[in-house]
Write a protein that holds these residues in place. Sequence first.
Motif, PDB file in Angstrom:
ATOM      1  N   VAL A   1      22.373  65.105  46.308  1.00  6.61           N
ATOM      2  CA  VAL A   1      21.380  64.195  46.888  1.00  6.61           C
ATOM      3  C   VAL A   1      22.043  62.888  47.308  1.00  6.61           C
TER       4      VAL A   1
ATOM      5  N   LEU B   1      20.130  69.541  50.832  1.00  2.45           N
ATOM      6  CA  LEU B   1      18.966  69.355  49.958  1.00  2.45           C
ATOM      7  C   LEU B   1      18.518  70.678  49.346  1.00  2.45           C
TER       8      LEU B   1
ATOM      9  N   ALA C   1      15.538  61.927  47.650  1.00  2.00           N
ATOM     10  CA  ALA C   1      15.873  62.119  49.059  1.00  2.00           C
ATOM     11  C   ALA C   1      14.672  61.847  49.977  1.00  2.00           C
TER      12      ALA C   1
END
Length: 338
Positions: free
Chosen positions: A224, A300, A337
């Motif tokens: 992240v 991600l 994020a």
Amino acid sequence: MEENQKPKAAPLDALVALVKDDLDAVNRTIVERMDSPVALIPQLAGHIVAAGGKRLRPLLTLASARMCGYDGVAEGQMRHVNLATCVEFIHTATLLHDDVVDESALRRGKQSANAVWGNQASVLVGDFLFSRAFELMVEDGSLKVLAILSRASSVIAEGEVAQLITTNDTDTDEAAYLGVVQGKTAELFAAACQVGGVVAEQDETREKALRDYGMALGIAFQLVDDFLDYSAKQEALGKTVGDDFREGKLTLPVILAFQRGSEEEKTFWRRCLEDMDQTDADLAHAMDLMRAHGSLDETLTRARDYGAQARAALEVFPDSPVRQCLLDIVDFTVERAY
């Protein structure tokens, strides 16, 4: 976006509340153990310790011990507190050294220690904190704890050297990148959790589960971070966008975009990251390429996968408020994020 950030810190706040007395004791121990008749040492060390970190790694030690039923305060012991302090000192020492290596002027939105006092002082005070950490390990008296944390220290150093080697090298693949992440970031997460189980005298299965949780959480955390370096959200975190790009670091978003790119795109990446020949427009173009090849989204996705591994590792423990906080922290880590 800023309005949505406050609720996302709740899992960390909840964990802090659960171990508040222990964390207060850690903070007192940090101040005591940073003290030195050489005035520059507590001054410089205090600057980075007070720079706004979340104390996540020592929190993991305290929470792991608590989840396993350890109540050192009630027993008149402070093992978990001293080892959490040890973990924080190792982390802080690596930050001091990292900022020198990366020539960073900022740390969490404030001037870095090397920007204020210079590289020599930062390196030497980092060495002091490493030494203090080893004193705490020895005072604990457990050879197992000493083995876990001393190994973590050497693995972190290996990870930092590995990152130095892969910097500016576009031949770096995912395996090499993951090795860097496991070494420089995830190893300390894993050790922090594992020693909490050791002081609570857990069996090998639970001790390994704690280590697995920390390792997976640490990898997700770094993934992240590497995504965020190319996100506008960086500014809200007190960092500038694209530091990794400007330093020629090969992180997963770049590695995937490079591997999937055309020869023309690969020439662009080599000019920017190997030759370090960058123009003002190159960062924006690099981010366009990462979006076009889906490398940011995939980073991600990998973070979520490691988050799922971390959650699964805690299945061997019975439900409790601390266990729930540790599960929630996985979500918090990934959701940074957004």
